[in-house]
Design a protein around this motif. Sequence first.
Motif, PDB file in Angstrom:
ATOM      1  N   MET A 266       0.832  -1.214   0.000  1.00  0.00           N
ATOM      2  CA  MET A 266       0.000   0.000   0.000  1.00  0.00           C
ATOM      3  C   MET A 266       0.862   1.259   0.000  1.00  0.00           C
ATOM      4  N   TRP A 267       1.940   1.221   0.790  1.00  0.00           N
ATOM      5  CA  TRP A 267       2.831   2.374   0.841  1.00  0.00           C
ATOM      6  C   TRP A 267       3.430   2.677  -0.520  1.00  0.00           C
ATOM      7  N   GLU A 268       3.752   1.619  -1.277  1.00  0.00           N
ATOM      8  CA  GLU A 268       4.304   1.811  -2.620  1.00  0.00           C
ATOM      9  C   GLU A 268       3.272   2.433  -3.542  1.00  0.00           C
ATOM     10  N   SER A 269       2.011   2.010  -3.374  1.00  0.00           N
ATOM     11  CA  SER A 269       0.945   2.589  -4.196  1.00  0.00           C
ATOM     12  C   SER A 269       0.768   4.073  -3.896  1.00  0.00           C
ATOM     13  N   ILE A 270       0.859   4.426  -2.608  1.00  0.00           N
ATOM     14  CA  ILE A 270       0.733   5.836  -2.227  1.00  0.00           C
ATOM     15  C   ILE A 270       1.884   6.648  -2.808  1.00  0.00           C
ATOM     16  N   LYS A 271       3.092   6.106  -2.732  1.00  0.00           N
ATOM     17  CA  LYS A 271       4.250   6.818  -3.282  1.00  0.00           C
ATOM     18  C   LYS A 271       4.127   6.977  -4.795  1.00  0.00           C
ATOM     19  N   GLU A 272       3.642   5.940  -5.469  1.00  0.00           N
ATOM     20  CA  GLU A 272       3.483   6.027  -6.927  1.00  0.00           C
ATOM     21  C   GLU A 272       2.437   7.070  -7.302  1.00  0.00           C
ATOM     22  N   PHE A 273       1.326   7.097  -6.542  1.00  0.00           N
ATOM     23  CA  PHE A 273       0.292   8.094  -6.804  1.00  0.00           C
ATOM     24  C   PHE A 273       0.827   9.500  -6.562  1.00  0.00           C
ATOM     25  N   ALA A 274       1.554   9.687  -5.440  1.00  0.00           N
ATOM     26  CA  ALA A 274       2.079  11.011  -5.106  1.00  0.00           C
ATOM     27  C   ALA A 274       3.066  11.495  -6.155  1.00  0.00           C
ATOM     28  N   SER A 275       3.892  10.590  -6.688  1.00  0.00           N
ATOM     29  CA  SER A 275       4.873  10.995  -7.697  1.00  0.00           C
ATOM     30  C   SER A 275       4.206  11.423  -8.991  1.00  0.00           C
ATOM     31  N   GLU A 276       3.011  10.871  -9.294  1.00  0.00           N
ATOM     32  CA  GLU A 276       2.279  11.264 -10.502  1.00  0.00           C
ATOM     33  C   GLU A 276       1.402  12.488 -10.248  1.00  0.00           C
ATOM     34  N   PHE A 277       0.905  12.599  -9.011  1.00  0.00           N
ATOM     35  CA  PHE A 277      -0.030  13.678  -8.691  1.00  0.00           C
ATOM     36  C   PHE A 277       0.698  15.001  -8.479  1.00  0.00           C
ATOM     37  N   PHE A 278       1.814  14.963  -7.755  1.00  0.00           N
ATOM     38  CA  PHE A 278       2.568  16.178  -7.481  1.00  0.00           C
ATOM     39  C   PHE A 278       3.700  16.334  -8.491  1.00  0.00           C
ATOM     40  N   VAL A 279       4.051  17.593  -8.764  1.00  0.00           N
ATOM     41  CA  VAL A 279       5.187  17.884  -9.645  1.00  0.00           C
ATOM     42  C   VAL A 279       6.462  17.731  -8.827  1.00  0.00           C
ATOM     43  N   THR A 280       7.370  16.909  -9.308  1.00  0.00           N
ATOM     44  CA  THR A 280       8.606  16.636  -8.575  1.00  0.00           C
ATOM     45  C   THR A 280       9.806  16.807  -9.495  1.00  0.00           C
ATOM     46  N   GLY A 281      10.991  16.852  -8.870  1.00  0.00           N
ATOM     47  CA  GLY A 281      12.237  16.841  -9.621  1.00  0.00           C
ATOM     48  C   GLY A 281      12.803  18.194  -9.968  1.00  0.00           C
ATOM     49  N   ASP A 282      12.129  19.300  -9.566  1.00  0.00           N
ATOM     50  CA  ASP A 282      12.622  20.641  -9.900  1.00  0.00           C
ATOM     51  C   ASP A 282      12.753  21.445  -8.606  1.00  0.00           C
TER      52      ASP A 282
END
Length: 657
Positions: free
Chosen positions: A1-17
């Motif tokens: 479940m934690w991995e699913s939350i992390k995957e959703f957060a990485s797609e939902f929020f803008v990251t890497g900048d």
Amino acid sequence: MWESIKEFASEFFVTGDPLIYGADVAIALTLVSIVFVLTYFKKWKWLWREWLTTVDHKRIGIMYIIASLLMLFRGGVDALLMRTQLVMPDNTFLTPEHYNQIFTTHGVIMILFMAMPLMFGLFNIAVPLQIGARDVAFPFLNALSFWLFFWGAMLFNVSFVIGGSPDAGWLAYPPLSEMSHSPGVGQDFYIWGIQISGIGSLMTGINFIVTILKMRAPGMTLMKMPMFTWSVLSSCVTIIFAFPILTVTLALLFIDRFFGAHFFTLDGGGNPMMYINLIWMWGHPEVYIVVLPAFGIFSEVVATFAKKRLFGYKSMVFALMSISVFSFFTWAHHFFTMGSGANVNAFFAVTTMAIAIPTGVKVFNWLFTMFRGKITFKTPMLWTIGFIPCFVVGGMTGVLLSVAPADFQFHNSYFLIAHFHQVLIGGVAFGYFAGLYYWWPKVFGFKLNEKIGKWAFWLWNIGFYICFMPQYVLGLMGMTRRVVTYGWDTGWWELNLTSTIGGFLMGIGFLFQVWQIMHSLKFMERDTTGDPWNGRTLEWSIPSPAPAYNFATVPVVDARDPWWAEKQQREAGRPAAPAAAYEPIHMPGNSGIPFIKSFCWFLAGFGLVFDWLWLAIPGLIGVGLCMLAHSFVYDNDYYIPADEVARAEAESRGAVG
């Protein structure tokens, strides 16, 4: 479940900048600070009662202005990021993807979420007072218009930290805006943010047309209206014909993206040129929508600070209304290079040149008004004088662009960027700054500091010319729009460095304006006269700030500049007409439905962006329920008793005296 939350957060929020992470922190700190202050000082009920549910046109105008200044900051930061990227060749400050997002959001924010709300704010502040009305025609609709704009702007702005910003340009040409080239959610944020706020803009246009035509004071015929009111009328007429085009165009684009239709996809039998025609059938009138009220502001300011009646009133009215009509016959000059044919190009070249004539008429009328006038150089007048040479240069370069063969060279170059900003900043921003300084004491009851204001004026003006004059040359040297970087061999870097310095000077000018407001809040120069500029129109005949009911007794107008005429009559020793007895004043009551309904639109738009029907459908149901609830509201109004009006007038007149 934690991995699913992390995957959703990485797609939902803008990251890497890192820039986005900094924005995340700033947003979080700002929200926490607002909640803390409201909670600590126990202001939640006050916020709801006095602001979130208000239908008072003056408070709605203030909220429009605050929102527009915040959007000016956001759009200005985008501009400085772009100029920083272009300051030197082979710069890697921004990635190409981030740069595309920034120039897209910069254009949308500055036109639709900065210029439009600042314009609507001045509409709300000045028009009812100028025509002797106690409110706008539809106060509930006015509040709904603001909150639709606000939540539409929030939906668009949240994209740069959630989901990702649009990157297909501020007009979202297909195929770049189709699913094939923009598969992410950024373009859907664009569509729904603009759609929701655009509905509010259309409502505002309808509201102010009815207000101006039906709620003028007795005796105020159309040809006795103040020039700003005429400019608002011409702008709103353009709004009600132009914005439905935008609504339909974006709806078709959404159908393409959401349902897989092919209105604008060439390989599916559609036609991208249909989109370009439609978007510019809205887009070019939009330029005049935002500049026409600025012309009205300059007319008011020039007459007031030259202490002369406006020269050529009837020709000014004709010029404003003719521009409103002609603006719908120039859209194809935006794509002379796209193979429309010689006859089509010739027609739109002629109409584009023709629209410069009424614009020139207004400039000469302002100059003749100033001629032999007793001019006082306060900040509103400085912005007006600064506008004239700036707009003349912008108009001349616009005529150059209207020549179809020349446009084949200028098109998509930095020459066009310079022209566009020359007109929009020199015409619109300078005009609205003049209006903001001019009506500020009427709204808030105190004047802004003149010394700091003049520093801001000069920094803005010097920075403007340093920023955009080199861009004309860069365009002639071959630098095209939307270039993310360039090589040392182009010979462009010196001019780009100069342009960037100018951009930062304008940013410093904006900071001086913020300082000016903060300084004036603490060391305010209170307006105890109601007429700090020795004005000519009705808004200066009442106390500052204007009371909730605006006018204790409805004024009777028998001259074009009624307040000036009354003051002249007093100076001549002729007695003023006896004041009418005070009567109870009917006022509209507050309502929370506009705020809630607009927030439901925000939820529906957010759900449609992410294809979350579980959120979109309840949001739309909420909109429907708000409409149903409002249909059962019959008695949401009240009367201010005559004795309360008399007491308020005695207190305010005592302060004025």
